[in-house]
Design a protein around this motif. Structure first.
Motif: not given
Lengths: 338, 292, 353
Positions: A13-21, A23-28
């Motif tokens: 779960l922690a890995t998925i959470f990290g990945a969501s942050i 990708t979000f930041v990267l794309l912005r």
């Protein structure tokens, strides 16, 4: 046992959470204004500014992330401006095509790698081993995009054995009834032999190319595992009891090799993903890969973000499953010492 | 007996260590149970026991490689368990270790001279001339020529490699050397060479040895004092000759009887030994015999 | 090839009332065995011209240090020399059948049935993914045409015989549920499951603790007594030899340098190397700290085969002898029946011949 399970779930779960942050930041943070891209080059500054505001791009990153996660949890993956569909709908349409291609590629890769490596290691001659190693180096070293173009030129344009980059079926061919979304499976289930043959004919070339990377990786890994196991004392012990080469190989060497492939499943998945992205594009395969390639070019970041997150989730799930399977299959972890 | 012998160089008192069996399991396995001993300057304490007896864990605690749950480790009057990291580092150069497997402890990518010099660099000896003087001195002492020292470890036999490992431990002029089964990986013909060297070095340099060993004959020969460990406890301790000649503990007796060929055992002796084994089993020590 | 027959003195077993015929036909007969390991830097001649006979019920120790070729020899007897090694020449006859040069099918019929092997490291010798029972059943059914159920029954009986308690239930356990000593018992049971006439044990107790070691050695002795198979024990531990074996072949640099009875070896070793090895055994009664007898130098490089005696550079006699440096000693018999390869062997009363 349950505590280990919980720990792994937590890590996942922690890995998925990290990945969501991430990708979000990267794309912005990548250059390029999505609002400008949507509104077009001719739109006025006011239009763009209004659009920015309506898309929530002016809020600070935390608020944007909160909104994004909120809608995700509600099952809303966002809106793809370039196609005018919700991302959820797009994923639903495209996933079966990618799944069909991916699954076939994985099956080919595993079967071919296991057979080739087994033959290379079992044979007393040197050439099979050298051949497998050469094949794996070659497959590993060649970019799938380039190979895909080459294959199209040779097999489709020059020789005409396989269809051109026209997708999953020949033009004019009717889709089979939608059951799984995978045309080969659906046509078989419906008994439409002609459609099956056509779908399979379209599938073979891209699958063979996507398979190259995973094959290279797996054949090398499996070969090394087998060779390592062959040097184990218990193999010599079985031989000393009078077992012949083949039974020793089948009962004591191969199981160890296969077991050691499990931890590689997540890496295999990543390999597959990277391979299918551009191969789908080249073959006009209407899957997630080609959709993502288009979305990147169009700066349609809702799509890219959803795909990246989906990949991260799948990656984590695959490694978790492999881990659990490994624990269940190995008696040393399954049964405690006496 | 001179004045130096009066206070111990190393004093270990009531050392305890345990670890949990798996996560969330409240059963803890006790590896060390109230281990206490003293070691005087210039002497050797033989720590004897089978695998799993706790002798290596004791050594690791003394070396600061692992922390004990409770207990005192006093080296030259300083309590090691309360030292800060930098203080421990400074103390570490006075306590060195020689391992069982000379192949594993010598990095194959460095020449022998480099390997022996490395501890000096680590512990801040800045002058290269000083370093090379000490390297050649210590190599000469263990019987490796300066010319040989330009070669890599793989060019040496097992016995020579153990000499190199000893040189590496001695180059910092330590007071205490922990010897963890230093000869058990060596052939008998080579064992004697290394044991003789260790005795010579102790006499010349006044070294103190904590000698971890499973071979009782070696333990007896090399040690002034013996402590026999079983299942994390010291079951018998005392001057070497006493422990071996007036054995009081049944476990020590069983260890001694188990040495093959110590004497041609007659049928009677064999029965007697089976008697001991039975007594041990009755005393709940069958696990120890099975090496669990 | 000259004089390969470095044969053993006839074993002098007191009270052996067995028929003479059994004594005359060796169960294992090795002649001129050579085993090479081909590596990038050169060929290592690990076993060089080894010959010996083993009779029914005999317990022979092969003693040597690491690199003497003793383990390569044990593997050669089984046809199990690991690559890049191979048997380069000679003959190994088991119950009269030549096994050098047999194909996989041929040698598999012999392994386990005529000759069994007990390995050094019991912790690595069992497949960790399979239960003891399934490995045992497999071993039995290779050579015996019995049902799985019958094989399981036999396995349980054998495990009981080697001292595994509650054997029938423990068949369902995996190797990691057994301790080291128990695993070695299991492996001994498997090695004798098909009643081989020769059991080779390669350092069977080196990896075990001393009390466990004693139990396993007692078990090996008991098994050999009860079943009457011959034993080849590979070891570096002279204490074990004294305890378990009736005859000894001392190996150095790939050759037997002394073949004798255990009694004769301990009473009056003939070869200077044998004597030096015996001197290295620490006797608490006489040993003095710092003055242990040691053999100077280290064993020779086996990739070269120099003309003289390979032990000469380390030998208290041969060091200064011109003859030992140039002329390879041939086997000869001493007055106590020992066969040695030495120009200046100690004969009977410790004098050099």
């Amino acid at each position: 046992m349950t505590s280990t399970l919980l720990k792994r779930l937590g890590v996942a779960l922690a890995t998925i959470f990290g990945a969501s942050i991430f990708t979000f930041v990267l794309l912005r943070k990548v250059p390029g204004d999505p609002a400008r891209a949507i509104a077009g080059d001719t739109a006025t500054e006011e239009t763009v500014a209004a659009l920015r505001q309506s898309m929530g791009l002016d809020d600070n990153l935390f608020v944007q992330y909160g909104n994004y996660m909120g809608s995700l949890l509600r099952g809303d993956f966002g809106f793809s401006y370039s196609t005018g569909n919700s991302v959820g709908t797009l994923l639903g349409q495209r996933l079966p095509a990618t799944l069909e291609l991916g699954l076939l590629s994985v099956i080919i890769a595993i079967v071919a790698a296991v057979l080739a490596a087994s033959f290379a290691v079992y044979s007393r001659r040197r050439w099979p081993d050298q051949a497998v190693r050469a094949a794996s180096s070659l497959a590993m070293g060649s970019p799938p995009f380039w190979i895909a173009l080459l294959a199209l030129m040779v097999f489709s344009i020059q020789l005409g054995i396989f269809p051109g980059p026209e997708g999953r079926l020949s033009p004019g061919m009717l889709k089979p009834p939608n059951i799984t979304g995978m045309f080969t499976v659906d046509s078989l289930l419906a008994g439409q032999w002609g459609t099956f043959a056509n779908a399979a004919w379209h599938l073979i070339l891209p699958a063979a190319i996507v398979t190259l990377g995973p094959f290279a990786f797996l054949s090398r890994l499996y070969r090394n595992q087998l060779r390592g196991t062959l040097r184990e004392t218990f193999v010599a012990v079985s031989r000393s009891h009078g077992l012949r080469r083949l039974p020793v190989y089948n009962r004591h060497v191969a199981p160890h090799g296969l077991l050691s492939l499990l931890p590689a499943a997540s890496l295999l998945f990543a390999d597959l993903l990277a391979g299918s992205l551009l191969v789908e594009k080249v073959f006009g395969w209407p899957g997630i890969g080609s959709m993502t390639a288009d979305a990147i070019i169009q700066k349609d970041f809702a799509v890219v973000q959803a795909v990246l997150l989906l990949a991260a989730v799948l990656y984590v799930v695959v490694s978790l499953l492999a881990d659990l399977l490994m624990t269940a299959a190995d008696p040393r972890t399954r049964v405690g010492a006496r | 007996m001179n004045i130096e012998n009066a206070t111990p160089l190393l004093r270990v008192e009531k050392l305890n260590k345990s670890y949990a069996k798996g996560i969330g399991n409240r059963h803890r396995t006790q590896i060390l149970r109230d281990v206490s001993f003293e070691l005087r300057r210039g002497q050797t304490l033989g720590l004897v026991g089978e695998s799993g007896s706790g002798k290596s864990t004791t050594a690791a605690c003394v070396m600061g490689l692992t922390d004990a749950d409770s207990g005192l480790i006093e080296f030259d009057g300083v309590n090691l368990t309360t030292l800060s990291k930098p203080e421990m580092r400074r103390m570490r150069r006075r306590i060195q270790m020689v391992f069982q497997d000379p192949n594993g402890s010598l990095d194959p990518r460095f020449t022998v001279a480099d390997l022996v010099e490395e501890p000096l660099i680590v512990h801040g000896v800045k002058d290269p001339a000083e370093r090379s003087r000490r390297v050649s001195e210590v190599l000469d002492r263990v019987g490796i020529s300066v010319k040989q020292a330009e070669r890599y470890p793989f060019a040496f036999s097992g016995g020579q490699r153990q000499r190199i490992a000893i040189a590496r431990a001695l180059v910092l002029n330590p007071d205490l050397v922990v010897l963890d089964e230093p000869v058990s990986a060596l052939d008998v013909s080579i064992q004697a060479q290394v044991l003789n060297l260790l005795s010579e070095l102790q006499d010349e340099l006044g070294l103190t040895y904590l000698f971890i060993v499973h071979d009782l004959a070696v333990a007896r020969l090399m040690s002034h004092h013996i402590a026999v460990m079983n299942a994390g406890e010291i079951v018998e301790a005392g001057p070497s000759a006493d422990v071996f000649e007036n054995t009081t503990h049944p476990y020590t007796r069983a260890l001694l009887d188990a040495v093959p060929g110590a004497h041609r055992r007659s049928a009677q002796q064999r029965t007697a030994q089976q008697g001991t084994t039975a007594a041990l089993a009755a005393a709940g020590m069958a696990d120890a015999l099975e090496g669990k | 090839m000259q004089s390969n027959s470095l044969s053993l003195p006839a074993p002098r077993v007191a009270g052996d009332g067995g028929p003479d015929a059994e004594r005359h036909d060796p169960v294992l007969s090795v002649r001129g065995l050579r085993t090479d390991f081909v590596t990038a830097v050169g060929t290592v001649h690990a076993v060089r011209d080894v010959s010996f006979d083993l009779r029914k019920g005999q317990r022979l120790a092969i003693v040597g240090e690491s690199g003497s070729g003793k383990s390569a020899m044990a593997m050669s007897l089984m046809g199990l020399v690991p690559p890049p090694g191979h048997v380069a020449g000679g003959s190994v006859k088991l119950n009269g059948t030549e096994i050098v040069g047999l194909d996989d099918a041929g040698i598999s019929k012999v392994r386990g049935k005529d000759i069994g092997l007990v390995f050094q490291d019991p912790m690595a010798a069992l497949d960790p993914l399979k239960t003891i029972g399934s490995q045992f059943v497999e071993t039995i059914r290779v050579h015996q045409d019995v049902s799985v159920k019958a094989a399981r029954k036999m396995a349980a009986d054998l495990l009981g015989e080697v001292g595994v308690n509650d054997a029938a239930r423990r068949l369902s356990d995996y190797p990691h549920q057994y301790s080291g000593g128990m695993r070695q018992r299991v492996l001994i049971a498997m090695a004798i499951a098909n009643d081989p006439s020769v059991v080779v044990a390669d350092e069977p107790t080196t990896a075990l603790d001393v009390t466990t070691q004693a139990q396993v050695l007692d078990l090996l002795a008991k098994i050999c007594d009860e079943r009457g198979n011959a034993l080849v024990l590979i070891t570096h531990n002279l204490g074990i030899v004294e305890e378990l074996c009736d005859s000894v072949n001392v190996m150095y640099a790939g050759r037997f340098v002394e073949c004798t009875s255990t009694e004769a070896l301990f009473a009056s070793p003939g070869h200077p190397y044998s004597k030096a090895l015996l001197d290295c055994v620490i006797d608490p009664a006489t040993a003095r700290r710092g003055a242990l007898p040691a053999i100077p130098g280290s064993p020779p490089d086996l990739s070269v085969d120099e003309p003289g005696c390979p032990f000469a550079p380390r030998c208290p006699i041969g060091r200064d002898q011109e003859r030992c440096a140039v002329e390879r000693p041939q086997p000869r018999t001493l007055s106590n029946g020992a066969v040695v390869r030495c120009h200046f062997a100690y004969d009977t009363q410790g004098e050099t011949a």
